[in-house]
Design a protein around this motif. Structure first.
Motif: not given
Ligand code: CP
Ligand code: NVA
Length: 310
Positions: A46-58, A227-231
């Motif tokens: 089982v892979l856990g994915m803990l995300f605090e920012k948006a993501s489509t690809r990753t 991008v010029w302004a990152s998340m």
């Protein structure tokens, strides 16, 4: 105490041999997938994915990679966890280690992935922080290898724009893997000097930061932007638009590069800001293969982290 897990928090965590092995393996795994070879060594994991920012690809490419390898995924947005209500990272890491086999984290400060890794008994993989994007860089290098061949030492790679997380991962990749890298960044938006200095100490090819984008792309084989302004920098977006205006990757800039240069962008792209629609959709652009390759490289990273290669 058991064996320490293999974390991947920045490119410099891995040796040249390990990075090249991951790249080779991802190219092989891509071929296997295209030939419809069934390969499921992650069954029961089982892979856990803990995300605090948006993501489509990753997010989706890691999920697809894990499912295709036969494993399962548990996705966690920070706001749904007790972390949001003050539970310490060290407690979260130790508890998640009891349920999961590997953890991909997307967050702000690099210290957060470092703290999680410190307390985890399972591998922690950086899925983007403010300082590094070490998995993305592998799919980018893989894409360059597919088009230009596996020996990158004779290529000139250019980075145009912000000295951000992506730029810093390119710097570490240039140093570890061995290729020349020219970055064009406005004053005040250069990459971190410590990362640059450390990379230069072991680099066998130049890693230069200049201000003039034309100088960086002159005779370049590979051109990157982002991008010029990152998340997390949304408040600075207006100011950055002004500062970065001369750093747009457009047809005029490409005239200074090699005729057969390729253009990469980790995406999401802001058309007519850091890159024109014409270049993004044009003959030099390899961005869709680059996005696809994230899934193949993530399989290689998961195999490596989980130690499940058949
Ligand atoms: N390139 C990349 O990391 O895209 P996402 O933000 O969609 O994951
Ligand atoms: N530099 C960008 C990369 C997005 C994949 C960001 O951090 O938002």
């Amino acid at each position: 105490m058991g064996k320490r897990p293999k974390h991947y928090l920045q490119v410099a965590d891995l040796s040249r041999e390990e990075l090249l092995a991951l790249l080779d393996r991802a190219l092989e795994l891509k071929k296997m997938q295209k030939s419809k070879v069934e390969y499921m060594p992650a069954r029961g994991k089982v892979l856990g994915m803990l995300f605090e920012k948006a993501s489509t690809r990753t997010r989706i490419s890691f999920e697809a990679a894990m499912y295709q390898l036969g494993g399962s995924v548990s996705f966690m947005a920070r706001r749904d966890l007790q972390l949001e209500r003050g539970e310490p990272l060290k407690d979260t890491a130790r508890v998640l280690s009891r349920y999961l086999d590997c953890l991909v984290v997307r967050t702000f400060g690099q210290h957060i992935v470092e703290e999680l890794a410190r307390w985890s008994d399972i591998p922690v993989i950086n899925g983007l922080t403010d300082s590094h994007h070490p998995c993305q860089i592998l799919s980018d290098v893989m894409t360059v290898m597919e088009v230009k061949g596996k020996d990158l030492s004779g290529l000139k790679v250019a980075w145009i724009g912000d000295g951000n997380n992506m730029a810093q991962s390119w710097i570490q990749a240039a140093s570890r893997i061995g290729f020349p890298l020219y970055l064009a960044c406005p004053a005040g938006y250069r990459p971190d000097e410590n990362i640059l200095e450390r990379a230069r100490e072991e680099a066998t090819f130049p890693i230069e930061v200049v201000e003039d984008p034309m100088e960086a792309v002159r005779d370049a084989d590979v051109i990157n932007t982002d991008v010029w302004a990152s998340m997390g920098q949304e408040d600075e977006a207006m100011e950055r638009k002004k500062v970065f205006a001369p750093y747009q990757v457009n047809r005029e800039l490409l005239r200074h590069a090699k005729r057969d240069c390729i253009v990469l962008h980790c995406l999401p792209a802001h058309r007519e800001e850091e890159i024109t629609e014409e270049v993004l959709e044009g003959e030099h652009s390899v961005v869709w293969d680059q996005a696809e390759n994230k899934m193949h490289i993530h399989k290689a990273v998961l195999e490596w982290a989980l130690g499940i290669r058949d």
